[in-house]
Design a protein around this motif. Structure first.
Motif, PDB file in Angstrom:
ATOM      1  N   ALA A  33       0.827  -1.202   0.000  1.00  0.00           N
ATOM      2  CA  ALA A  33       0.000   0.000   0.000  1.00  0.00           C
ATOM      3  C   ALA A  33       0.864   1.255   0.000  1.00  0.00           C
ATOM      4  O   ALA A  33       0.576   2.236  -0.709  1.00  0.00           O
ATOM      5  CB  ALA A  33      -0.924  -0.012   1.211  1.00  0.00           C
ATOM      6  N   VAL A  43      -5.501   3.774  -3.276  1.00  0.00           N
ATOM      7  CA  VAL A  43      -5.374   2.457  -2.652  1.00  0.00           C
ATOM      8  C   VAL A  43      -6.497   2.242  -1.649  1.00  0.00           C
ATOM      9  O   VAL A  43      -6.646   3.013  -0.695  1.00  0.00           O
ATOM     10  CB  VAL A  43      -4.005   2.306  -1.944  1.00  0.00           C
ATOM     11  N   CYS A  97     -11.983  -0.993  -8.184  1.00  0.00           N
ATOM     12  CA  CYS A  97     -10.546  -1.239  -8.378  1.00  0.00           C
ATOM     13  C   CYS A  97     -10.289  -1.905  -9.723  1.00  0.00           C
ATOM     14  O   CYS A  97     -11.049  -2.773 -10.160  1.00  0.00           O
ATOM     15  CB  CYS A  97      -9.997  -2.126  -7.263  1.00  0.00           C
TER      16      CYS A  97
END
Length: 514
Positions: A33, A43, A97
């Protein structure tokens, strides 16, 4: 669709990822991350445990805060990075995502179940990446309706500092996915090592020889863990000795990896674990985390006794085996610099200290081959020359005063000396030859290209050179001789030379030749 390490990219400009999801916010998830946010991605962090995401965000923010304090980045940059970290309250939050990386428990069923659920939530173009270190990417993907979008993306801990990520296509991974993930890893500042989906992938596969052969040496009572570590650090140039490394990693982790790769390769002898680690694991001697392993630890520091001083003896005549010639010259220079009397001729006098420099042989075999008296024979390891620590070994019959004379001579200029019991190949020769051999077989299997193998091992394991470059540095013909002599003396197939090594050494090509 299968890919190989040398497969071309699907396009010259792979489509970039913009929104990354991470499932699992432990050490690996946090590290990924951090570098993803620094690379400009949004993220999303998800973890089943309540409070885990908040802990991860605080930890990562703390890392950036320390970077600001040390003037490694600006406060504005740190604030910008932090704004890219977002919490995913549920898995469905990850729907936007375009890539999700899992860093959850290392269990096949858990990863398969997660990916099966994510498939129903993400768009058809989204990529599912696993950070597995030991499980088959193909097996993980087999539970998915679209295995072509599943890929291995294996980072190393600590992620921000270990500048390498393995990119592992499964047998059905789409080549376009491979290119996109490689580009992502490079945008994060990491070297991407493309490797095939084989047990241990590349780095963990290549790292088998260092610890297992050191354990084999220990199991033969050649010497103790401290001496093995000192030789491989001082003589071989490794950053950390194998037993210090096992203690740092913890036997609960290391032994499981050794057994896993051994069994996944159907009991390949090159990867055979040692019963020593199973015994020590059972005893709870895990290493630093338990306060004792191969070393004892007080306040996190290992207790290591000082080396005893070298013997002080009067010079005696020295006879040096003329074969090999380069070893003879190096030892001759040493004797002359120390001012000890040097004997010439084909045979030594009855008072001479006899020095030999075998490759892969023990001192006993070398003495008998040369027609020398074992009582006066001492072998010296010249694989790395005479710079740094020096290693010698004696036959079971070598007289104590002869051993003392050899130690005094080799340490005359203040260089540390380690004395070993008789062994086929000393310590350095055995460990280096096995590292080179495993690396050669990785190349033979097409797991990765030669350049990738060497670079990945340097970055992932911290070796002074990659295994193929290491073989060429020491001389691949010498490495082949060591292995052939080890195999002939022991009959153990762990020492059989890889065809990659044998062919290139036989015709004078570098091991790095594709």
């Amino acid at each position: 669709m299968s890919t190989s390490p040398s497969s071309p990219s699907a396009s010259t400009t792979p489509a970039a990822f913009h929104v990354l999801g991470i499932v699992g916010t432990g050490a690996m998830g946090r590290g990924i991350a951090q570098i993803a946010a620094q690379a400009g991605l949004t993220v999303y962090l998800y973890d089943q445990r309540d409070g885990a995401v908040a802990e991860a965000r605080d930890f990562i923010s703390g890392m950036w805060a320390r970077g600001v304090q040390k003037q490694r980045l600006s406060a504005a940059d740190a604030e910008g990075y932090g704004g890219r970290l977002k919490e995913a309250a549920t898995l469905s939050t990850l729907a936007e995502c375009d890539i999700v990386i899992e860093a959850i428990v290392e269990r096949l069923d858990a990863k398969q179940s997660l990916f099966s659920e994510l498939e129903t939530l993400l768009s058809d173009q989204a990529v599912l990446a696993t950070n597995t270190s030991s499980l088959s990417v193909t097996a993980i993907a087999s539970a998915c309706q679209h295995p072509e979008r599943v890929i291995g993306f294996h980072f190393f801990n600590p992620v921000p500092l270990m500048k390498i990520a393995e990119v592992i296509p499964g047998l059905r991974t789409d080549p376009g996915v491979v290119s996109r993930v490689e580009a992502l890893g490079q945008s994060m500042g990491h070297f991407t090592a493309r490797t095939t989906d084989t047990p241990g992938f590349l780095v963990n596969h290549a790292g088998r020889a260092y610890g297992t052969e050191a354990l084999k040496v220990l199991g033969e009572c050649v010497t103790d863990p401290v001496t093995i570590d000192r030789i491989l650090v001082d003589q071989g140039g490794f950053r950390m000795g194998p037993f210090s490394l096992l203690d740092l990693t913890g036997l609960d982790v290391s032994h499981a990896v050794m057994e896993s790769i051994y069994h996944q390769y159907y009991e390949e002898p090159r990867f055979r674990p040692s019963p020593l680690t199973r015994q020590r694991l059972t005893a709870g001697l895990l290493g630093r985390k338990s306060g004792a392993g191969f070393y004892r630890y007080v306040d996190g520091k290992s207790e290591v006794a000082d080396e005893p001083p070298l013997p002080r003896v009067a010079p005696c005549p020295v006879w040096i085996s003329p074969d090999p010639a380069e070893a003879c010259q190096a030892l001759t220079n040493l004797v002359e610099a120390a001012g000890w009397p040097l004997e010439g001729g084909d045979t030594p006098s009855s008072q001479a200290l006899c020095l030999v420099a075998p490759l892969g042989e023990d001192a006993t075999a070398a003495a008998l081959r040369l027609g020398l008296e074992p009582e006066r024979c001492v072998a010296v390891d010249l694989l790395a020359g005479l710079k740094g620590r020096r290693s010698l070994m004696t036959t079971p019959a070598t007289r104590p005063e002869v051993r003392a004379a050899a130690m005094a001579l080799l340490g005359d200029d203040g260089t540390p000396v380690s004395a070993l019991n008789d062994s086929n190949g000393f310590v350095l020769q055995r460990v280096v030859a096995c590292i080179v051999n495993v690396g050669s077989d990785i190349a033979q299997q097409g797991v990765a290209t030669p350049d990738t193998i060497d670079r990945a091992v340097e970055l992932g394991l911290g070796y002074p050179r990659g295994p193929l470059a290491m073989g060429d540095h020491y001389g691949n013909r010498r490495i082949l001789t060591i292995l052939d002599n080890l195999l002939a003396a022991t009959g153990d197939p762990r020492y059989r030379a890889s065809p990659w090594l044998r062919r290139r050494a036989s015709i004078g090509l570098p091991l790095t030749t594709p």
